[in-house]
Design a protein around this motif. Structure first.
Motif, PDB file in Angstrom:
ATOM      1  N   TYR A  41      67.832  37.174 -27.268  1.00  0.00           N
ATOM      2  CA  TYR A  41      69.080  37.117 -26.625  1.00  0.00           C
ATOM      3  C   TYR A  41      70.052  36.068 -27.136  1.00  0.00           C
ATOM      4  CZ  TYR A  41      67.899  39.920 -22.652  1.00  0.00           C
ATOM      5  OH  TYR A  41      67.448  40.952 -21.695  1.00  0.00           O
ATOM      6  N   TYR A  42      69.964  36.360 -28.692  1.00  0.00           N
ATOM      7  CA  TYR A  42      71.081  35.751 -29.569  1.00  0.00           C
ATOM      8  C   TYR A  42      71.168  34.233 -29.885  1.00  0.00           C
ATOM      9  CZ  TYR A  42      72.246  40.285 -27.271  1.00  0.00           C
ATOM     10  OH  TYR A  42      72.467  41.584 -26.976  1.00  0.00           O
ATOM     11  N   SER A  43      70.056  33.362 -29.322  1.00  0.00           N
ATOM     12  CA  SER A  43      69.890  31.992 -29.570  1.00  0.00           C
ATOM     13  C   SER A  43      68.322  31.734 -29.663  1.00  0.00           C
ATOM     14  CB  SER A  43      70.552  31.245 -28.726  1.00  0.00           C
ATOM     15  OG  SER A  43      69.801  31.341 -27.317  1.00  0.00           O
ATOM     16  N   ARG A  58      68.454  30.945 -24.610  1.00  0.00           N
ATOM     17  CA  ARG A  58      69.053  30.468 -23.334  1.00  0.00           C
ATOM     18  C   ARG A  58      70.265  31.595 -23.143  1.00  0.00           C
ATOM     19  NH1 ARG A  58      68.440  25.032 -22.438  1.00  0.00           N
ATOM     20  NH2 ARG A  58      69.545  25.504 -20.511  1.00  0.00           N
ATOM     21  N   THR A  59      70.247  32.008 -21.624  1.00  0.00           N
ATOM     22  CA  THR A  59      71.419  33.043 -21.261  1.00  0.00           C
ATOM     23  C   THR A  59      72.433  32.624 -20.289  1.00  0.00           C
ATOM     24  OG1 THR A  59      69.697  33.864 -19.418  1.00  0.00           O
ATOM     25  CG2 THR A  59      69.200  34.697 -21.698  1.00  0.00           C
ATOM     26  N   GLU A  60      72.170  31.471 -19.981  1.00  0.00           N
ATOM     27  CA  GLU A  60      73.257  30.995 -18.880  1.00  0.00           C
ATOM     28  C   GLU A  60      74.698  31.201 -19.276  1.00  0.00           C
ATOM     29  OE1 GLU A  60      70.838  29.031 -20.252  1.00  0.00           O
ATOM     30  OE2 GLU A  60      69.648  27.821 -18.973  1.00  0.00           O
ATOM     31  N   LEU A  97      77.144  43.270 -22.518  1.00  0.00           N
ATOM     32  CA  LEU A  97      76.084  43.670 -23.595  1.00  0.00           C
ATOM     33  C   LEU A  97      74.837  43.194 -23.175  1.00  0.00           C
ATOM     34  CD1 LEU A  97      75.024  45.516 -25.875  1.00  0.00           C
ATOM     35  CD2 LEU A  97      75.929  43.397 -27.313  1.00  0.00           C
ATOM     36  N   TYR A  98      74.830  41.842 -22.715  1.00  0.00           N
ATOM     37  CA  TYR A  98      73.610  41.128 -22.225  1.00  0.00           C
ATOM     38  C   TYR A  98      73.098  41.987 -21.162  1.00  0.00           C
ATOM     39  CZ  TYR A  98      70.860  38.233 -19.311  1.00  0.00           C
ATOM     40  OH  TYR A  98      69.790  37.616 -18.478  1.00  0.00           O
ATOM     41  N   GLN A  99      73.976  42.388 -20.015  1.00  0.00           N
ATOM     42  CA  GLN A  99      73.553  42.972 -18.841  1.00  0.00           C
ATOM     43  C   GLN A  99      73.018  44.220 -19.071  1.00  0.00           C
ATOM     44  OE1 GLN A  99      77.091  42.979 -16.465  1.00  0.00           O
ATOM     45  NE2 GLN A  99      76.903  40.602 -15.752  1.00  0.00           N
ATOM     46  N   TYR A 100      73.492  45.029 -19.938  1.00  0.00           N
ATOM     47  CA  TYR A 100      73.087  46.206 -20.474  1.00  0.00           C
ATOM     48  C   TYR A 100      71.578  46.178 -20.849  1.00  0.00           C
ATOM     49  CZ  TYR A 100      72.837  50.987 -22.500  1.00  0.00           C
ATOM     50  OH  TYR A 100      72.327  52.305 -22.937  1.00  0.00           O
ATOM     51  N   LYS A 101      71.496  45.486 -21.905  1.00  0.00           N
ATOM     52  CA  LYS A 101      70.046  45.236 -22.409  1.00  0.00           C
ATOM     53  C   LYS A 101      69.213  44.725 -21.344  1.00  0.00           C
ATOM     54  CE  LYS A 101      67.979  43.197 -26.605  1.00  0.00           C
ATOM     55  NZ  LYS A 101      68.314  42.406 -27.703  1.00  0.00           N
ATOM     56  N   HIS A 102      69.337  43.499 -20.683  1.00  0.00           N
ATOM     57  CA  HIS A 102      68.568  43.106 -19.420  1.00  0.00           C
ATOM     58  C   HIS A 102      68.218  44.252 -18.547  1.00  0.00           C
ATOM     59  CE1 HIS A 102      66.909  40.359 -16.767  1.00  0.00           C
ATOM     60  NE2 HIS A 102      67.727  40.767 -15.825  1.00  0.00           N
ATOM     61  N   GLN A 146      77.243  37.047 -17.710  1.00  0.00           N
ATOM     62  CA  GLN A 146      78.294  37.949 -17.270  1.00  0.00           C
ATOM     63  C   GLN A 146      78.817  38.665 -18.382  1.00  0.00           C
ATOM     64  OE1 GLN A 146      78.980  37.843 -13.951  1.00  0.00           O
ATOM     65  NE2 GLN A 146      77.303  36.220 -13.892  1.00  0.00           N
ATOM     66  N   ASP A 147      78.100  38.571 -19.514  1.00  0.00           N
ATOM     67  CA  ASP A 147      78.493  39.575 -20.646  1.00  0.00           C
ATOM     68  C   ASP A 147      77.976  40.657 -20.428  1.00  0.00           C
ATOM     69  OD1 ASP A 147      79.558  39.595 -23.589  1.00  0.00           O
ATOM     70  OD2 ASP A 147      77.180  40.404 -23.642  1.00  0.00           O
TER      71      ASP A 147
END
Length: 295
Positions: free
Chosen positions: A98-100, A104-106, A113-118, A110-111
């Protein structure tokens, strides 16, 4: 008569008693869980497990039964989708999901793309284990071992310093082309005179900082890195060349400067995980050349 038609199985159950009959039933081995597999990695890696580390379960639970393992440089959405299609529900990734670096996803929950992948990962019953610090910390370094094997540099490495290599003299152009061919790189970048004689090479797989990079430049004709800040080490090498020093820098890109290390990780895992299939899934090089567009 009905009593005379008892099956052999029923007769055996009656004669031995129910407990004994249960012992004769075929044994179904309990499925290997993600937690059990991670425990094996901790035991086999050969160094104490650190309290402060990015190496942890990013997705999934320790109780999740493992159907198959995908080993990869980075769990991109493309890699996750390919693993799911192969029924490999545990991904062991060297770089973040997740890009770091800390995953850390906090700040991105709400993004979309994050939600789609998760959601894709959860819906397909998958787990992802970040395996970075301890694979580098292994003796010898797992990433370095894989890269040296992929490049065929085993006879060239300094036994006292696995970053230093000595080769029969060649030109920078030939040396870079040979690396590009072996690693199938589309977008290698090179700084230095193409005819520069090359014998001593320092390699820093992945990212290299300025101070580390300066030390490497001072020890070799050419430094090979995955990536570095362009206003730091790149500028330093440019200035060294302008000052008359015979130096060069080869930038492979982060993915391809470490990817063979995770190919080797898949082979290593197979040595102590016989229960499920283990497969290396290559992450795709993110860049392409404008003069050679990807079809």
């Amino acid at each position: 008569m009905t009593n005379l038609s008892l099956s052999r199985r029923t007769f055996l159950m009656a004669s031995l008693g129910l407990p004994a009959f249960r012992m004769l039933r075929p044994h179904s081995p309990q499925a290997l869980t993600t937690g059990q597999l991670i425990d094996r990695i901790k035991t086999q890696v050969g160094i104490p497990w650190r309290e402060q580390t990015v190496d942890r379960l990013i997705e999934g639970t320790p109780e999740l039964p493992v159907k198959g393992i995908a080993c990869t440089m980075m769990a991109t959405l493309d890699v996750v989708q390919r693993a799911a299609a192969k029924n490999l529900n545990l991904i062991i990734t060297h770089e973040p999901t997740y890009y770091s670096h800390q995953d850390r996803t906090e700040s991105i929950e709400q993004d979309s793309l994050y939600q789609y992948k998760h959601n894709f990962i959860q819906q397909h019953g998958m787990a992802i284990f970040h395996f970075h610090d301890h694979w580098h910390g292994r003796k010898p370094d797992g990433i370095a071992t894989g890269m040296i094997r992929e490049l065929g540099w085993q006879k060239n490495v300094d036994p006292e310093n696995h970053r230093l290599f000595t080769f029969p003299q060649t030109t920078l152009a030939r040396f870079a082309q040979n690396m590009s061919n072996k690693l199938n790189i589309q977008t290698m970048r090179v700084i230095g005179d193409a005819q520069l004689p090359v014998k001593r090479v320092m390699a820093s797989w992945g990212n290299v900082s300025l101070l580390q990079g300066i030390s490497y430049v001072n020890q070799a004709d050419v430094v090979v890195v995955g990536e570095t800040h362009e206003w730091e080490l790149v500028e330093y090498v440019q200035d060294a060349i302008a000052a008359g020093q015979k130096k060069a820098l080869i930038i492979l890109g982060h993915f391809l400067s470490e990817q063979a290390g995770m190919k080797y990780c898949a082979e290593w895992l197979k040595e102590f995980i016989p229960e499920v299939p283990v497969e290396f899934i290559a992450a795709k090089e993110p860049y392409w050349r404008a003069d050679k567009p990807v079809k």
